[in-house]
Write a protein that holds these residues in place. Structure first.
Motif, PDB file in Angstrom:
ATOM      1  N   VAL A 292      89.865  -6.222  13.741  1.00  0.00           N
ATOM      2  CA  VAL A 292      91.208  -6.709  14.093  1.00  0.00           C
ATOM      3  C   VAL A 292      92.170  -6.488  12.928  1.00  0.00           C
ATOM      4  CG1 VAL A 292      92.545  -8.814  14.575  1.00  0.00           C
ATOM      5  CG2 VAL A 292      90.399  -8.384  15.809  1.00  0.00           C
ATOM      6  N   GLU A 293      91.711  -6.846  11.734  1.00  0.00           N
ATOM      7  CA  GLU A 293      92.555  -6.655  10.539  1.00  0.00           C
ATOM      8  C   GLU A 293      92.974  -5.200  10.385  1.00  0.00           C
ATOM      9  OE1 GLU A 293      90.599  -9.999   7.542  1.00  0.00           O
ATOM     10  OE2 GLU A 293      90.309  -7.877   7.094  1.00  0.00           O
ATOM     11  N   GLN A 294      92.013  -4.342  10.607  1.00  0.00           N
ATOM     12  CA  GLN A 294      92.287  -2.929  10.361  1.00  0.00           C
ATOM     13  C   GLN A 294      93.220  -2.319  11.395  1.00  0.00           C
ATOM     14  OE1 GLN A 294      88.990  -0.650   8.883  1.00  0.00           O
ATOM     15  NE2 GLN A 294      89.839   1.151   9.886  1.00  0.00           N
ATOM     16  N   ILE A 295      93.030  -2.738  12.639  1.00  0.00           N
ATOM     17  CA  ILE A 295      93.919  -2.233  13.694  1.00  0.00           C
ATOM     18  C   ILE A 295      95.355  -2.658  13.367  1.00  0.00           C
ATOM     19  CG2 ILE A 295      94.535  -2.445  16.144  1.00  0.00           C
ATOM     20  CD1 ILE A 295      91.508  -2.749  16.698  1.00  0.00           C
ATOM     21  N   CYS A 300      95.402   1.826  13.411  1.00  0.00           N
ATOM     22  CA  CYS A 300      94.440   2.794  13.941  1.00  0.00           C
ATOM     23  C   CYS A 300      93.831   2.239  15.225  1.00  0.00           C
ATOM     24  CB  CYS A 300      93.357   3.127  12.916  1.00  0.00           C
ATOM     25  SG  CYS A 300      92.233   1.783  12.591  1.00  0.00           S
ATOM     26  N   ASP A 301      93.099   3.069  15.971  1.00  0.00           N
ATOM     27  CA  ASP A 301      92.564   2.560  17.233  1.00  0.00           C
ATOM     28  C   ASP A 301      91.234   1.845  17.010  1.00  0.00           C
ATOM     29  OD1 ASP A 301      90.572   4.462  17.097  1.00  0.00           O
ATOM     30  OD2 ASP A 301      91.469   5.779  18.602  1.00  0.00           O
ATOM     31  N   ALA A 302      90.834   1.083  18.017  1.00  0.00           N
ATOM     32  CA  ALA A 302      89.659   0.226  17.896  1.00  0.00           C
ATOM     33  C   ALA A 302      88.401   1.045  17.639  1.00  0.00           C
ATOM     34  CB  ALA A 302      89.487  -0.622  19.156  1.00  0.00           C
ATOM     35  N   ASP A 303      88.312   2.213  18.240  1.00  0.00           N
ATOM     36  CA  ASP A 303      87.137   3.064  18.046  1.00  0.00           C
ATOM     37  C   ASP A 303      86.961   3.421  16.577  1.00  0.00           C
ATOM     38  OD1 ASP A 303      86.208   3.131  20.585  1.00  0.00           O
ATOM     39  OD2 ASP A 303      87.306   4.945  21.164  1.00  0.00           O
ATOM     40  N   GLU A 304      88.067   3.824  15.965  1.00  0.00           N
ATOM     41  CA  GLU A 304      87.973   4.230  14.575  1.00  0.00           C
ATOM     42  C   GLU A 304      87.674   3.018  13.689  1.00  0.00           C
ATOM     43  OE1 GLU A 304      91.341   6.271  12.741  1.00  0.00           O
ATOM     44  OE2 GLU A 304      90.221   6.072  10.853  1.00  0.00           O
ATOM     45  N   ALA A 305      88.302   1.899  14.014  1.00  0.00           N
ATOM     46  CA  ALA A 305      88.134   0.700  13.185  1.00  0.00           C
ATOM     47  C   ALA A 305      86.714   0.143  13.250  1.00  0.00           C
ATOM     48  CB  ALA A 305      89.143  -0.368  13.612  1.00  0.00           C
ATOM     49  N   ALA A 306      85.958   0.525  14.279  1.00  0.00           N
ATOM     50  CA  ALA A 306      84.592  -0.007  14.418  1.00  0.00           C
ATOM     51  C   ALA A 306      83.535   1.026  14.022  1.00  0.00           C
ATOM     52  CB  ALA A 306      84.369  -0.483  15.854  1.00  0.00           C
ATOM     53  N   THR A 307      83.927   2.044  13.277  1.00  0.00           N
ATOM     54  CA  THR A 307      82.957   3.059  12.846  1.00  0.00           C
ATOM     55  C   THR A 307      82.172   2.544  11.644  1.00  0.00           C
ATOM     56  OG1 THR A 307      84.457   4.785  13.593  1.00  0.00           O
ATOM     57  CG2 THR A 307      82.704   5.451  12.078  1.00  0.00           C
ATOM     58  N   ARG A 308      80.844   2.480  11.796  1.00  0.00           N
ATOM     59  CA  ARG A 308      80.015   1.920  10.712  1.00  0.00           C
ATOM     60  C   ARG A 308      78.761   2.749  10.420  1.00  0.00           C
ATOM     61  NH1 ARG A 308      83.953  -0.505  10.577  1.00  0.00           N
ATOM     62  NH2 ARG A 308      84.362  -2.748  10.476  1.00  0.00           N
ATOM     63  N   GLY A 349      77.639   8.279  16.670  1.00  0.00           N
ATOM     64  CA  GLY A 349      77.628   7.228  17.682  1.00  0.00           C
ATOM     65  C   GLY A 349      78.329   7.693  18.946  1.00  0.00           C
ATOM     66  N   ARG A 350      79.110   6.782  19.513  1.00  0.00           N
ATOM     67  CA  ARG A 350      79.751   7.068  20.788  1.00  0.00           C
ATOM     68  C   ARG A 350      81.040   6.251  20.844  1.00  0.00           C
ATOM     69  NH1 ARG A 350      77.370   9.754  24.984  1.00  0.00           N
ATOM     70  NH2 ARG A 350      75.319   9.860  24.044  1.00  0.00           N
ATOM     71  N   ASP A 351      82.115   6.820  21.327  1.00  0.00           N
ATOM     72  CA  ASP A 351      83.350   6.030  21.380  1.00  0.00           C
ATOM     73  C   ASP A 351      83.407   5.200  22.661  1.00  0.00           C
ATOM     74  OD1 ASP A 351      84.188   7.623  23.443  1.00  0.00           O
ATOM     75  OD2 ASP A 351      85.605   8.803  22.242  1.00  0.00           O
ATOM     76  N   SER A 352      84.511   4.431  22.834  1.00  0.00           N
ATOM     77  CA  SER A 352      84.576   3.479  23.942  1.00  0.00           C
ATOM     78  C   SER A 352      84.618   4.184  25.308  1.00  0.00           C
ATOM     79  CB  SER A 352      85.786   2.561  23.777  1.00  0.00           C
ATOM     80  OG  SER A 352      86.938   3.349  23.582  1.00  0.00           O
ATOM     81  N   LYS A 353      84.949   5.466  25.310  1.00  0.00           N
ATOM     82  CA  LYS A 353      84.946   6.206  26.579  1.00  0.00           C
ATOM     83  C   LYS A 353      83.599   6.865  26.832  1.00  0.00           C
ATOM     84  CE  LYS A 353      89.881   6.976  26.657  1.00  0.00           C
ATOM     85  NZ  LYS A 353      90.173   6.550  25.254  1.00  0.00           N
ATOM     86  N   GLY A 354      82.648   6.586  25.933  1.00  0.00           N
ATOM     87  CA  GLY A 354      81.306   7.133  26.115  1.00  0.00           C
ATOM     88  C   GLY A 354      81.128   8.532  25.570  1.00  0.00           C
ATOM     89  N   ARG A 355      82.152   9.024  24.867  1.00  0.00           N
ATOM     90  CA  ARG A 355      82.044  10.377  24.298  1.00  0.00           C
ATOM     91  C   ARG A 355      81.231  10.333  23.014  1.00  0.00           C
ATOM     92  NH1 ARG A 355      88.346  11.370  25.003  1.00  0.00           N
ATOM     93  NH2 ARG A 355      88.214   9.616  23.584  1.00  0.00           N
ATOM     94  N   ALA A 365      87.793   6.266   7.401  1.00  0.00           N
ATOM     95  CA  ALA A 365      87.062   5.134   8.007  1.00  0.00           C
ATOM     96  C   ALA A 365      85.975   4.633   7.059  1.00  0.00           C
ATOM     97  CB  ALA A 365      86.451   5.565   9.343  1.00  0.00           C
ATOM     98  N   MET A 366      85.311   5.565   6.392  1.00  0.00           N
ATOM     99  CA  MET A 366      84.250   5.144   5.477  1.00  0.00           C
ATOM    100  C   MET A 366      84.840   4.461   4.241  1.00  0.00           C
ATOM    101  SD  MET A 366      81.074   7.264   3.933  1.00  0.00           S
ATOM    102  CE  MET A 366      79.594   6.409   3.415  1.00  0.00           C
ATOM    103  N   ASP A 367      85.913   5.010   3.711  1.00  0.00           N
ATOM    104  CA  ASP A 367      86.583   4.367   2.568  1.00  0.00           C
ATOM    105  C   ASP A 367      86.960   2.924   2.906  1.00  0.00           C
ATOM    106  OD1 ASP A 367      86.487   6.513   0.828  1.00  0.00           O
ATOM    107  OD2 ASP A 367      88.468   7.288   1.384  1.00  0.00           O
TER     108      ASP A 367
END
Ligand code: BEZ
Ligand code: MG
Length: 549
Positions: A292-295, A300-308, A349-355, A365-367
């Motif tokens: 949430v903070e990052q968005i 940025c979008d939620a997909d990118e913000a949840a990359t771990r 991984g996979r994004d929210s659209k399943g891609r 994102a890693m930084d």
């Protein structure tokens, strides 16, 4: 004797200090170490066999229906077994009040293992493999954890990635991860909001996914199996059951893990995304809090913000931090952390659209993910390879810790767990370096075992010193006394230096140079006289090598 921990002598009664010292010494004494290298094609010698059997007899083995032999008696009982056989060992233990009923299955296991250790088909198998013949398969694991890996000389196979983590691994992973959080809380008074974990392929093969289980448990999820009994999904454990916040976990995985555990990579990524989506208070769900903070902050979008989940680019392996350190090809420490990120900033991984995301470059994102990390961690799970045996531990755990230090503008707490002891032990990096140094590098049993291998043995000693140095470069985790004792043991002891230079002057020279580098880079404070002597010996060795060339 310098134990090398200033903290133990503060505000304690004398009795407490003595007891702590006793525990420290016991820990070093009981540490299991390999005392030589394996020679291809050669069965293990009787003493080595005895040591291995002792280790095997020291653990409960529910899968084999055996219990650990009582600790104070293991040594003598196994000696009796090696010298006089099963019946003698059983009756020895009976005399000490341990029933034959409990010990017979243990010795039956030891008999099987012992026979297999006495045979060696490695050369025969190699020749047959070169002829293109069939080689029998065998599991890949640690000998003590799974004696079924014997006999050697078979075609090592891994495990079914869909079985990971196994139920046992999940139960154990939970205990270790809780221990990790407890240790952090003891030192910091609160939970870490985010941690970076190193996951390796071979380790997760050996433990059937203990590292994976730790990551899942920190996030507060458990694996769910589908109709084919494959771990393809996760479900959230309720906050009430968890009794703590969900920890944000950044996973840096090896290329080998990525290749061997493709479904597991998906599982880990799915776990993070599930946790990020839970409608929970932010103070109980640090993943969601950070997403949430990052968005908000970065738009940025939620997909990118949840990359771990990060690894190398497809087809690439390694962080290469080890090569940079070994070749002394760096000026500023932060270069080492930056190299780690450059090599490892590819998202899976996979994004929210399943891609599917298969190694997309995600440096930013890693930084950002690393900038929130407060603790880094790796599991050590073999008797054979520890923190200073290979350069990969500082390459990975050291590399990610250095990367965090710059991005979070604070050095993270760095921990390792130890599957080598019967109870789960979490140690700080500094404690682990001290223990490894005492148990191996400075232990005559260890280095004399190495020196029996001549040229290669000296190279191993030098490797240990250089790998220790790697922990200075990436994490400033090496006490001065360690370098001083290395110098005293291997360089200033004239007869030892003579042996090293006879056997392998190249490695002897490299060892002395590494000590000088430790001082030059500010990791080892010592007297001018010590340095002058090292310089002189270094020049001497150089002359010798030029003479050889
Ligand atoms: C692995 O098993 O993933 C691994 C092994 C050695 C070095 C680095 C990673
Ligand atoms: Mg220092």
């Amino acid at each position: 004797m310098a134990i090398g921990n200033d903290q133990i002598f503060v505000t304690k009664t004398n009795d407490e200090r003595v007891f702590e010292l006793y525990e420290r010494l016991l820990e070093i004494e009981q540490r299991l170490i390999p005392t030589g290298l394996h020679v291809f094609g050669r069965p293990s010698a009787a003493t080595e066999r005895g040591d291995l059997l002792k280790m095997i007899a020291s653990f409960d083995r529910p899968e084999a229906g055996t219990r650990a032999l009582p600790e104070p008696l293991v040594d003598a009982a196994v000696r009796e077994f090696v010298a006089h056989g099963t019946d003698a060992a059983i009756s020895y233990l009976e005399q000490h009040g341990v029933s034959a009923e409990t010990t017979r299955p243990v010795f039956s296991l030891l008999e099987t293992v012992s026979t297999k250790l006495e045979t060696n088909n490695e050369i025969d198998s190699l020749v047959r493999a070169l002829r293109g013949e069939f080689i029998e398969p065998g599991p890949g694991a640690d000998l003590v954890q799974n004696p079924d890996i014997l006999p050697t000389g078979r075609n090592t196979h891994a495990i079914n990635p869909y079985g990971v983590p196994s139920a046992v691994a999940f139960a154990r992973g939970k205990i270790v991860a809780d221990g990790l959080l407890n240790r952090y809380r003891e030192e910091n008074g609160r939970y870490p909001e985010a941690m970076a974990l190193v996951l390796w392929g071979l380790d997760n093969i050996k433990t059937q996914g203990e590292g994976v289980a730790q990551a899942l448990w920190l996030l507060g999820v458990r694996p769910v199996r589908d109709a084919l009994n494959r771990a393809t999904n996760v479900e959230a454990i309720s906050l009430a059951e968890l009794g703590r916040p969900r920890i944000d976990v950044v996973m840096t995985i090896s290329g080998i893990f990525r290749d061997l555990f493709s479904p597991t990579v998906q599982l880990l990524d799915k776990a993070v995304r599930l946790v990020a989506s839970l409608d929970e208070p932010l103070e109980s769900n640090f993943v969601r809090k950070h997403v949430v903070e990052q968005i908000t902050a970065d738009n940025c979008d939620a997909d990118e913000a949840a990359t771990r989940v990060f690894s190398n680019a497809p087809g690439n392996y390694g962080a290469n931090v080890n090569f940079m350190v070994m070749d002394s090809q760096w000026e500023r420490e932060e270069t080492l952390g930056d190299l780690f990120v450059t090599r490892k900033c590819f998202a899976y991984g996979r994004d929210s659209k399943g891609r599917s995301i298969e190694g997309r470059e995600a440096r930013l994102a890693m930084d950002r993910a690393l900038a929130r990390v407060e603790a880094t961690y790796q599991n050590i799970d073999t008797f054979e390879i520890g923190l200073t045996d290979v350069d990969h531990y500082f390459e990975y755990l050291g590399g990610v810790s250095k990367a965090v230090e710059k991005r979070a503008q604070a050095r993270p707490a760095i921990y390792l767990s130890d599957s080598l002891s019967r109870d789960v032990k979490i140690r700080s990096l500094e404690e682990t370096v001290r223990l490894e140094t005492r148990a191996k590098t400075l232990n005559p049993k260890w280095y004399e075992g190495m020196l029996k291998h001549g040229f290669r043995g000296v190279a191993e000693i030098e490797n240990h010193v250089s790998n220790t140095f790697g922990w200075s470069a990436t994490a400033d985790a090496v006490d001065d006394w360690i370098y001083s004792e290395v110098a005293n043991t291997f360089v200033f002891d004239e007869s030892m230096l003579e042996r090293l230079r006879e056997l392998n002057p190249h490695s002897a020279h490299a060892l002395v140079r590494r000590l000088l580098e430790a001082n030059g880079r500010g990791y080892w404070e010592t007297d001018e006289a010590v340095l002058a002597k090292l310089q002189e010996i270094s020049r001497d060795l150089e002359d010798q090598l030029e003479g050889v060339a």
